[in-house]
Motif scaffolding. Structure first.
Motif, PDB file in Angstrom:
ATOM      1  N   GLN A   1       0.825  -1.210   0.000  1.00  0.00           N
ATOM      2  CA  GLN A   1       0.000   0.000   0.000  1.00  0.00           C
ATOM      3  C   GLN A   1       0.862   1.265   0.000  1.00  0.00           C
ATOM      4  OE1 GLN A   1      -2.357  -0.985   3.471  1.00  0.00           O
ATOM      5  NE2 GLN A   1      -4.136  -1.509   2.223  1.00  0.00           N
ATOM      6  N   LEU A   2       1.947   1.251   0.756  1.00  0.00           N
ATOM      7  CA  LEU A   2       2.823   2.419   0.792  1.00  0.00           C
ATOM      8  C   LEU A   2       3.662   2.520  -0.479  1.00  0.00           C
ATOM      9  CD1 LEU A   2       3.918   2.351   4.547  1.00  0.00           C
ATOM     10  CD2 LEU A   2       2.211   3.807   3.448  1.00  0.00           C
ATOM     11  N   PHE A   3       4.013   1.386  -1.045  1.00  0.00           N
ATOM     12  CA  PHE A   3       4.694   1.359  -2.345  1.00  0.00           C
ATOM     13  C   PHE A   3       3.807   2.012  -3.409  1.00  0.00           C
ATOM     14  CE2 PHE A   3       4.687  -1.287  -6.291  1.00  0.00           C
ATOM     15  CZ  PHE A   3       5.891  -0.878  -6.839  1.00  0.00           C
ATOM     16  N   VAL A   4       2.527   1.624  -3.456  1.00  0.00           N
ATOM     17  CA  VAL A   4       1.595   2.192  -4.430  1.00  0.00           C
ATOM     18  C   VAL A   4       1.379   3.676  -4.159  1.00  0.00           C
ATOM     19  CG1 VAL A   4      -0.812   2.145  -5.228  1.00  0.00           C
ATOM     20  CG2 VAL A   4       0.460   0.007  -4.966  1.00  0.00           C
ATOM     21  N   ALA A   5       1.367   4.076  -2.885  1.00  0.00           N
ATOM     22  CA  ALA A   5       1.194   5.497  -2.553  1.00  0.00           C
ATOM     23  C   ALA A   5       2.301   6.342  -3.169  1.00  0.00           C
ATOM     24  CB  ALA A   5       1.165   5.687  -1.041  1.00  0.00           C
ATOM     25  N   GLU A   6       3.516   5.817  -3.221  1.00  0.00           N
ATOM     26  CA  GLU A   6       4.615   6.564  -3.847  1.00  0.00           C
ATOM     27  C   GLU A   6       4.418   6.641  -5.358  1.00  0.00           C
ATOM     28  OE1 GLU A   6       8.550   5.561  -2.658  1.00  0.00           O
ATOM     29  OE2 GLU A   6       8.138   5.869  -0.521  1.00  0.00           O
ATOM     30  N   GLU A   7       3.898   5.575  -5.963  1.00  0.00           N
ATOM     31  CA  GLU A   7       3.599   5.629  -7.391  1.00  0.00           C
ATOM     32  C   GLU A   7       2.510   6.666  -7.670  1.00  0.00           C
ATOM     33  OE1 GLU A   7       5.390   4.292  -9.486  1.00  0.00           O
ATOM     34  OE2 GLU A   7       6.297   2.483  -8.655  1.00  0.00           O
ATOM     35  N   GLN A   8       1.551   6.775  -6.754  1.00  0.00           N
ATOM     36  CA  GLN A   8       0.501   7.779  -6.913  1.00  0.00           C
ATOM     37  C   GLN A   8       1.061   9.194  -6.760  1.00  0.00           C
ATOM     38  OE1 GLN A   8      -2.204   6.248  -3.952  1.00  0.00           O
ATOM     39  NE2 GLN A   8      -3.350   5.041  -5.448  1.00  0.00           N
ATOM     40  N   ASP A   9       2.082   9.361  -5.915  1.00  0.00           N
ATOM     41  CA  ASP A   9       2.792  10.645  -5.851  1.00  0.00           C
ATOM     42  C   ASP A   9       3.344  10.999  -7.224  1.00  0.00           C
ATOM     43  OD1 ASP A   9       2.362  10.914  -3.126  1.00  0.00           O
ATOM     44  OD2 ASP A   9       4.352  10.177  -2.560  1.00  0.00           O
ATOM     45  N   HIS A  10       3.968  10.011  -7.876  1.00  0.00           N
ATOM     46  CA  HIS A  10       4.544  10.238  -9.194  1.00  0.00           C
ATOM     47  C   HIS A  10       3.464  10.669 -10.185  1.00  0.00           C
ATOM     48  CE1 HIS A  10       7.914   7.121  -8.142  1.00  0.00           C
ATOM     49  NE2 HIS A  10       7.942   8.191  -7.374  1.00  0.00           N
ATOM     50  N   ALA A  11       2.312  10.006 -10.144  1.00  0.00           N
ATOM     51  CA  ALA A  11       1.223  10.363 -11.055  1.00  0.00           C
ATOM     52  C   ALA A  11       0.779  11.798 -10.824  1.00  0.00           C
ATOM     53  CB  ALA A  11       0.049   9.399 -10.868  1.00  0.00           C
ATOM     54  N   ARG A  12       0.683  12.206  -9.555  1.00  0.00           N
ATOM     55  CA  ARG A  12       0.259  13.574  -9.246  1.00  0.00           C
ATOM     56  C   ARG A  12       1.284  14.589  -9.729  1.00  0.00           C
ATOM     57  NH1 ARG A  12       0.398  13.134  -4.367  1.00  0.00           N
ATOM     58  NH2 ARG A  12       2.066  14.531  -3.692  1.00  0.00           N
TER      59      ARG A  12
END
Length: 248
Positions: A73-84
């Motif tokens: 979940q925290l790994f995906v949260a960092e990917e979502q940072d990248h998307a933003r």
């Protein structure tokens, strides 16, 4: 929770408290044609970085990996940072975000074919591709804000490679020697197929750095470092950052 993944969960928790943010205004680029090419390319990478991770979390639970979900979940949260961040960059460059594309749809279908392990394997290949892409673009970006953002994403991707190695190592180490080599060969073929697609779709943006084939060689070296880390005994360090630097 597995000790290694528990360690990664703690590490990601610490990283969440020290995440930078980027408020990009007008992005400086002397060549308007190159600005448009770069914005278009980043928009497609932004689409690839998007996603809730719900399918991955469900697949991990079916695999019996409830212990892995907090770290995932925290790994995906960092990917979502990248998307933003990438979305902000595309907008700042006057580009248009992409809602759908055949390559992104094919990537999602490919991820969903093999359960949690297959999905993470495809994501691993995407991390290698992205690590080389963001690193090269960061080295040649004219705008300091864009350069800092791309450099941060490249650093994140190198950390993610270490996490991916920790995720895949138990399964890889459980295979026989011949099986491991056959798996490495099959994954290499898939990886280079992905690279060909990226070159066709993003060759102009990579050309801004003067480095289509430099990127090809860089990603090849990164792939070799990852495979070596998966096969090595004892386990490697938890990050591949030095390997990323050495491969450049």
């Amino acid at each position: 929770m597995d000790h290694t993944l528990q360690s990664w969960h703690r590490r990601f928790q610490v990283r969440r408290t020290h995440r930078p943010d980027f408020a990009l205004g007008h992005v400086v680029c002397a060549d308007e044609r190159q600005r448009a090419q770069l914005a278009r390319s980043l928009a497609h990478f932004q689409l690839g970085e998007s996603g809730s991770g719900a399918h991955l979390f469900a697949a991990a639970r079916r695999l019996g990996g409830d212990h892995a979900v907090p770290a995932l979940q925290l790994f995906v949260a960092e990917e979502q940072d990248h998307a933003r961040w990438l979305g902000q960059a595309v907008t700042a460059m006057g580009g248009t975000l992409v809602a759908r594309h055949w390559s992104a749809a094919a990537f999602v279908r490919l991820r969903h074919l093999g359960g949690a392990r297959g999905e993470m394997l495809v994501l691993l290949l995407a991390e290698i591709v992205g690590a080389g892409y963001y690193r090269m673009l960061a080295a040649h970006a004219e705008d300091p804000g864009l350069r800092a953002m791309l450099a941060q994403i490249a650093r994140d991707e190198s950390v993610h490679l270490g996490f991916q190695v920790a995720w895949h190592r138990p399964a890889v180490q459980g295979l026989g020697r011949v099986q491991r080599r056959l798996l490495a060969g099959a994954v290499w073929l898939l990886f280079r197929l992905v690279c060909v697609v990226v070159l066709l779709q993003h060759g102009k943006a990579l050309g801004i750095t003067g480095g289509r084939w430099r990127w090809w060689r860089l990603t090849g070296r990164l792939f070799a470092h990852v495979v070596a880390a998966l096969l090595r005994t004892p386990a490697p360090a938890r990050t591949l950052s030095p390997a990323v630097a050495a491969a450049t």
